[in-house]
Enzyme design. Sequence first.
Site, PDB file in Angstrom:
ATOM      1  N   GLY A  47       0.809  -1.217   0.000  1.00  0.00           N
ATOM      2  CA  GLY A  47       0.000   0.000   0.000  1.00  0.00           C
ATOM      3  C   GLY A  47       0.836   1.258   0.000  1.00  0.00           C
ATOM      4  O   GLY A  47       0.666   2.135  -0.842  1.00  0.00           O
ATOM      5  N   GLU A 112      -6.630   4.377   2.000  1.00  0.00           N
ATOM      6  CA  GLU A 112      -6.889   3.036   2.521  1.00  0.00           C
ATOM      7  C   GLU A 112      -7.888   3.161   3.663  1.00  0.00           C
ATOM      8  O   GLU A 112      -8.221   4.264   4.104  1.00  0.00           O
ATOM      9  CB  GLU A 112      -5.578   2.371   2.965  1.00  0.00           C
ATOM     10  CG  GLU A 112      -4.684   2.037   1.777  1.00  0.00           C
ATOM     11  CD  GLU A 112      -3.396   1.327   2.161  1.00  0.00           C
ATOM     12  OE1 GLU A 112      -3.432   0.439   3.015  1.00  0.00           O
ATOM     13  OE2 GLU A 112      -2.355   1.690   1.600  1.00  0.00           O
ATOM     14  N   ASP A 206      11.012 -13.975  16.159  1.00  0.00           N
ATOM     15  CA  ASP A 206      12.217 -14.289  16.938  1.00  0.00           C
ATOM     16  C   ASP A 206      12.538 -13.223  17.995  1.00  0.00           C
ATOM     17  O   ASP A 206      12.928 -13.549  19.118  1.00  0.00           O
ATOM     18  CB  ASP A 206      13.434 -14.442  16.016  1.00  0.00           C
ATOM     19  CG  ASP A 206      13.207 -15.507  14.943  1.00  0.00           C
ATOM     20  OD1 ASP A 206      12.454 -16.457  15.213  1.00  0.00           O
ATOM     21  OD2 ASP A 206      13.788 -15.372  13.849  1.00  0.00           O
ATOM     22  N   HIS A 227      -5.267  -9.418   7.734  1.00  0.00           N
ATOM     23  CA  HIS A 227      -5.578  -8.596   6.562  1.00  0.00           C
ATOM     24  C   HIS A 227      -6.776  -9.226   5.860  1.00  0.00           C
ATOM     25  O   HIS A 227      -6.811 -10.440   5.652  1.00  0.00           O
ATOM     26  CB  HIS A 227      -4.376  -8.562   5.609  1.00  0.00           C
ATOM     27  CG  HIS A 227      -4.475  -7.465   4.595  1.00  0.00           C
ATOM     28  ND1 HIS A 227      -5.353  -7.509   3.537  1.00  0.00           N
ATOM     29  CD2 HIS A 227      -3.820  -6.285   4.476  1.00  0.00           C
ATOM     30  CE1 HIS A 227      -5.221  -6.403   2.814  1.00  0.00           C
ATOM     31  NE2 HIS A 227      -4.299  -5.639   3.368  1.00  0.00           N
ATOM     32  N   ARG A 271     -10.139  -2.729   9.279  1.00  0.00           N
ATOM     33  CA  ARG A 271      -9.691  -4.041   8.797  1.00  0.00           C
ATOM     34  C   ARG A 271     -10.306  -5.222   9.521  1.00  0.00           C
ATOM     35  O   ARG A 271     -10.630  -6.228   8.918  1.00  0.00           O
ATOM     36  CB  ARG A 271      -8.178  -4.147   8.974  1.00  0.00           C
ATOM     37  CG  ARG A 271      -7.459  -3.795   7.750  1.00  0.00           C
ATOM     38  CD  ARG A 271      -5.998  -4.021   7.873  1.00  0.00           C
ATOM     39  NE  ARG A 271      -5.434  -3.274   6.773  1.00  0.00           N
ATOM     40  CZ  ARG A 271      -4.158  -3.093   6.570  1.00  0.00           C
ATOM     41  NH1 ARG A 271      -3.278  -3.617   7.395  1.00  0.00           N
ATOM     42  NH2 ARG A 271      -3.736  -2.424   5.535  1.00  0.00           N
ATOM     43  N   HIS A 332      -1.467 -10.872   9.418  1.00  0.00           N
ATOM     44  CA  HIS A 332      -0.765  -9.822   8.672  1.00  0.00           C
ATOM     45  C   HIS A 332       0.181  -9.005   9.555  1.00  0.00           C
ATOM     46  O   HIS A 332       1.318  -8.744   9.160  1.00  0.00           O
ATOM     47  CB  HIS A 332      -1.815  -8.906   8.059  1.00  0.00           C
ATOM     48  CG  HIS A 332      -1.269  -7.814   7.186  1.00  0.00           C
ATOM     49  ND1 HIS A 332      -0.516  -8.067   6.067  1.00  0.00           N
ATOM     50  CD2 HIS A 332      -1.382  -6.457   7.266  1.00  0.00           C
ATOM     51  CE1 HIS A 332      -0.177  -6.926   5.491  1.00  0.00           C
ATOM     52  NE2 HIS A 332      -0.672  -5.936   6.201  1.00  0.00           N
ATOM     53  N   GLU A 356       7.984  -3.789  13.809  1.00  0.00           N
ATOM     54  CA  GLU A 356       6.860  -4.638  14.230  1.00  0.00           C
ATOM     55  C   GLU A 356       7.158  -5.419  15.511  1.00  0.00           C
ATOM     56  O   GLU A 356       6.244  -5.763  16.257  1.00  0.00           O
ATOM     57  CB  GLU A 356       6.481  -5.604  13.092  1.00  0.00           C
ATOM     58  CG  GLU A 356       5.170  -6.329  13.382  1.00  0.00           C
ATOM     59  CD  GLU A 356       4.666  -7.162  12.219  1.00  0.00           C
ATOM     60  OE1 GLU A 356       5.167  -6.998  11.086  1.00  0.00           O
ATOM     61  OE2 GLU A 356       3.762  -7.985  12.449  1.00  0.00           O
ATOM     62  N   ARG A 367      -4.108  -1.714  13.928  1.00  0.00           N
ATOM     63  CA  ARG A 367      -3.232  -0.762  13.232  1.00  0.00           C
ATOM     64  C   ARG A 367      -3.942  -0.123  12.044  1.00  0.00           C
ATOM     65  O   ARG A 367      -4.589  -0.813  11.249  1.00  0.00           O
ATOM     66  CB  ARG A 367      -1.968  -1.475  12.740  1.00  0.00           C
ATOM     67  CG  ARG A 367      -1.041  -0.564  11.961  1.00  0.00           C
ATOM     68  CD  ARG A 367       0.245  -1.257  11.605  1.00  0.00           C
ATOM     69  NE  ARG A 367       0.058  -2.383  10.727  1.00  0.00           N
ATOM     70  CZ  ARG A 367      -0.077  -2.301   9.402  1.00  0.00           C
ATOM     71  NH1 ARG A 367      -0.060  -1.122   8.798  1.00  0.00           N
ATOM     72  NH2 ARG A 367      -0.228  -3.378   8.679  1.00  0.00           N
ATOM     73  N   SER A 372       2.708   1.069   9.198  1.00  0.00           N
ATOM     74  CA  SER A 372       3.765   0.194   9.720  1.00  0.00           C
ATOM     75  C   SER A 372       5.141   0.547   9.183  1.00  0.00           C
ATOM     76  O   SER A 372       6.106   0.624   9.956  1.00  0.00           O
ATOM     77  CB  SER A 372       3.449  -1.277   9.450  1.00  0.00           C
ATOM     78  OG  SER A 372       3.275  -1.492   8.084  1.00  0.00           O
TER      79      SER A 372
HETATM   80  C1  SIN Z   1      -1.923  -3.225   2.154  1.00  0.00           C
HETATM   81  O1  SIN Z   1      -1.359  -2.770   1.169  1.00  0.00           O
HETATM   82  O2  SIN Z   1      -3.111  -3.499   2.182  1.00  0.00           O
HETATM   83  C2  SIN Z   1      -1.131  -3.448   3.397  1.00  0.00           C
HETATM   84  C3  SIN Z   1      -0.725  -2.172   3.951  1.00  0.00           C
HETATM   85  C4  SIN Z   1      -0.612  -2.245   5.434  1.00  0.00           C
HETATM   86  O3  SIN Z   1      -0.748  -3.312   6.020  1.00  0.00           O
HETATM   87  O4  SIN Z   1      -0.444  -1.198   6.042  1.00  0.00           O
END
Ligand code: SIN
Length: 516
Positions: A47, A112, A206, A227, A271, A332, A356, A367, A372
């Site tokens: 994204g 988004e 890890d 996701h 999401r 995700h 992360e 989130r 991220s």
């Molecule tokens: C996506 O492109 O849908 C993922 C982007 C994200 O997880 O921030």
Amino acid sequence: MTKARTALVIGSGVAGLVAAVRASTTHQVTLITKTALGEGASIYAQGGIAAALFNGDSARIHADDTVRIGGGLNSRRAVDILCTEGPMRVRDLIDLGVAFDRDGGELARGLEAAHSRDRIVHAGGDRTGAEVQAVLVAAARKSRVQILEHVFVEELIIDANRVVGAVLMYPNGIVESLEADAVVLATGGGGQLYPHTSNPAVSTGDGVALALRAGAALRDLEFYQFHPTTLAMPGNFLISEAVRGEGAVLVDSSGHRFMTDEHPDAELAPRDIVARGIARRTAAQGGAAVLLDATALGAAFLKRRFPGITAATAHLGLDWLNNPIPVTPAAHYWMGGVRTDEWGRTSIPGLFAVGEVASTGVHGANRLASNSLLEGLVFGWRCVDALAEPWPDDAEPALGAIAEEPQVDPSEPVDRASLQSLMWSTAGLFRDEKSLTEAATQLARWYVAAPPASATSIAAVAAAETRNLLDLARVIVASARMRRESRGAHFRSDFPHADPTFARHADLARKAVTKC
Ligand code: SIN
């Protein structure tokens, strides 16, 4: 002559690369990665990067969006830092040579879910992570950073409650300790906890497992983001939310646009809501995948704006330019992780966590899309300012084993596929007391068994990763059992609503992982 201060950076995604390159001006830095430099989840980010760079937007509006989606658990201070410093870090990338996409000379911007403004900058259409990573890898190779590839970190070395180095395993199987004044964890997430994930094979959590065993405080472990749209095919290739941001719709097997029944924002609802909506609809139609229909956007536009998805779907025999494609949710992004302050400092002096692997508090329970890479850039940069600073005295007490450990007998050796399958069915998109209790019991049975002996370093790394996943599964399940409510990405079918008792950081991870 004074001895140069040393830092180990573990992990080579965006956060690790930024930290390593910047730290190399003041420290002797060793960057350790268990695969080749630059592999990891960052390169799969499609994204883009959310940042308040445009007229009509501001850091405050971006921060408000971030907090609105975070289910009341964000740290507003960390969010304000993220959104205020984000635009500077994006400009740094432009100066370094990242060619963000442009529209008539201006930076192009995407939308988004749950963003109130179009603010996602992207590069190579849907190849933002790869473009950013390539530039940062080149910067690392040009810098004074010593790079160790294909080296696995087995444990952190703690002395007098301070991190003093790490135990490394080299590809030839040799195990060696490396001392350092500071250690920065930048190992990414743990998507391999689940059988369906958008994350690459290296995402085995890890860093969180290393920190857990070293006694660091963890936070928000029960919040794992699924996701909504990955291809419902082996490999779960990500179909960016930006596709829905451009206008693609989700339809069921009768062609009905079902998300309009679930939320006023339909496909651009938060999401977790879209992911659960898809999962429920898939179950209601007997397991047949729901479809993402992007055909109305036109073939020419799709090819130009999403070249990576166009190529990947064609490679898999799908014609998304002309037909809807089957999609399914997949693990995700892990909002939880190693608890840090706004400088990436963990509860163990000398130990930092960025990206992360960290829980900075910016994401809360969920989130916001495209925050991220931004988090990796901002906090990877910031931690360097604190590398040589005295540690604040409010360190948490060291932690150890899990509370409420079920007593089990006999033990069984764990295998990764069984662990993933258990996590999916018991601690995935939907959880309840029964499923989480079943998970805790089985995980304990696996936990008491000795890890399998390994003949080669490759097998030893795979076994160590699985052991890390097992450690993490236990604390995720323990935290999810304690959070008897639904909030953000954590959905309990037996407690389907948010409970104000849990509104603050109840810090369940602290209770889930208690001193032995
Ligand atoms: C996506 O492109 O849908 C993922 C982007 C994200 O997880 O921030």
